[in-house]
Design an enzyme around this catalytic site. Structure first.
Site, PDB file in Angstrom:
ATOM      1  N   LYS A 149      68.725 -29.017  -0.825  1.00 18.34           N
ATOM      2  CA  LYS A 149      69.820 -29.894  -1.259  1.00 18.34           C
ATOM      3  C   LYS A 149      69.571 -31.253  -0.614  1.00 18.34           C
ATOM      4  CE  LYS A 149      74.836 -29.731  -1.693  1.00 18.34           C
ATOM      5  NZ  LYS A 149      74.910 -30.248  -3.053  1.00 18.34           N
TER       6      LYS A 149
HETATM    7  N1  PMP Z   1      73.946 -27.438  -8.123  1.00 18.01           N
HETATM    8  C1  PMP Z   1      73.952 -28.698  -7.648  1.00 18.01           C
HETATM    9  C2  PMP Z   1      72.916 -29.653  -8.114  1.00 18.01           C
HETATM   10  C3  PMP Z   1      74.944 -29.099  -6.727  1.00 18.01           C
HETATM   11  O1  PMP Z   1      74.964 -30.352  -6.253  1.00 18.01           O
HETATM   12  C4  PMP Z   1      75.939 -28.177  -6.343  1.00 18.01           C
HETATM   13  C5  PMP Z   1      77.045 -28.602  -5.400  1.00 18.01           C
HETATM   14  N2  PMP Z   1      76.632 -28.632  -4.083  1.00 18.01           N
HETATM   15  C6  PMP Z   1      75.896 -26.872  -6.849  1.00 18.01           C
HETATM   16  C7  PMP Z   1      74.877 -26.543  -7.746  1.00 18.01           C
HETATM   17  C8  PMP Z   1      76.894 -25.832  -6.448  1.00 18.01           C
HETATM   18  O2  PMP Z   1      76.670 -25.416  -5.123  1.00 18.01           O
HETATM   19  P1  PMP Z   1      77.849 -24.988  -4.152  1.00 18.01           P
HETATM   20  O3  PMP Z   1      78.504 -23.790  -4.742  1.00 18.01           O
HETATM   21  O4  PMP Z   1      77.168 -24.682  -2.868  1.00 18.01           O
HETATM   22  O5  PMP Z   1      78.786 -26.146  -4.053  1.00 18.01           O
END
Ligand code: PMP
Length: 288
Positions: A149
């Site tokens: 991320k």
């Molecule tokens: N995909 C992307 C590209 C994201 O930015 C996010 C948000 N962080 C998610 C999926 C969903 O992840 P999470 O459930 O950890 O928020």
């Protein structure tokens, strides 16, 4: 507002980065978006694990321990009196030269913003979202692991611009093969004949924390769940489609590219999973 930056709480105006930080120059850094419910950090350990895995994935040595970061988040929550809100936790590569070499950077900056959160209006959990399938493709796993991320969100940003231009709430992004990867800030699930499916990380999706929880809830509820390639045709033809994410939780998608999905409103399994997800939050964050 107070922002936690490198171990200190400072006024918002004082929470600044140098223009030489490679997060500014190159988008070189990693981050997490985390929910606070009832003053408690939701899925704290999972977020810490993902943050450290992201840092490892870009060979960024973490300047603080998990414990120190969690303490920092608690301080930021307390200083801003956040009971239900959102934490943005960012680790930058740190200031360096104008060249790309990250190993010439020192002193990564860790900052934590604890703030209120803007939510989708509650009726949207019934009506569902309208999305488009973006022309902008998700970066391939061979280029950068989708499990990292990182602060490099430009291709998601371009897809989000497509959504805004089309008057849609979100954009679903395809990978280089043309199958579903994820939405610009959420994971994608479809439901067909009672079975739930979501694309695996190899399709270009982040290992969302909400996604992981929802997959576990499916197993607990006896709803079949598989990680597999999902095609655009399967999404158009699905009985239900929903997105998962830290901010959105579990929200139905009822139109994609103008085509109605299923009954055109949040479906039974989507609603069941949203309810189970909210119960999971209460159990984790509200009982003691
Ligand atoms: N995909 C992307 C590209 C994201 O930015 C996010 C948000 N962080 C998610 C999926 C969903 O992840 P999470 O459930 O950890 O928020």
């Amino acid at each position: 507002m107070k922002v936690w930056i490198n171990g200190k709480l400072v006024d918002k105006e004082q929470a600044v980065l140098t223009v030489f930080d490679h997060a500014v120059l190159y988008g070189d850094g990693v981050f997490e978006g985390i929910r606070v419910y009832n003053g408690k950090i939701f899925q704290c350990a999972a977020h810490m694990d993902r943050l450290f895995a992201s840092a490892d994935g870009i060979r960024l040595p973490m300047p603080l321990t998990k414990r120190e970061i969690v303490d920092g988040m608690q301080e930021a929550i307390a200083a801003n009196d956040i009971s239900d809100g959102y934490i943005r936790l960012v680790v930058t590569r740190g200031p360096g030269t104008l060249g790309l070499n990250p190993f010439e950077c020192s002193d990564p900056t860790v900052f934590i913003i604890a703030d209120q959160i803007a939510l989708y209006p509650s009726d949207m959990y019934e009506t569902g979202l309208e999305v488009i399938i973006a022309k902008t493709r998700r970066i391939s796993p061979e280029m950068i692991s989708p499990t990292v991320k990182s602060c490099n969100y430009l291709n998601n940003t371009l897809a989000r611009i497509e959504a805004v231009d089309a008057g849609a709430a979100e954009a679903i992004m395809l990978n280089a093969e043309g199958t579903i990867a994820e939405a610009t800030g959420d994971n994608v699930f479809i439901v067909s004949e009672g079975a739930v499916a979501t694309p695996p990380p190899e399709s270009g999706s982040l290992k969302g924390i909400t996604r992981q929880v929802v997959m576990g809830l499916c197993r607990n509820l006896g709803i079949p769940i598989t990680e597999r390639v999902v095609t655009v045709e399967q999404l158009y033809a699905a009985d239900e489609c929903f997105l998962t994410g830290t901010a959105a939780e579990v929200i139905a998608v009822t139109k994609a590219d103008g085509r109605v999905i299923g009954a055109g409103k949040a479906g039974a399994i989507t609603k069941k999973l949203l309810e189970a997800f909210r119960q999971f939050i209460r159990t984790e964050c509200e009982e003691n």
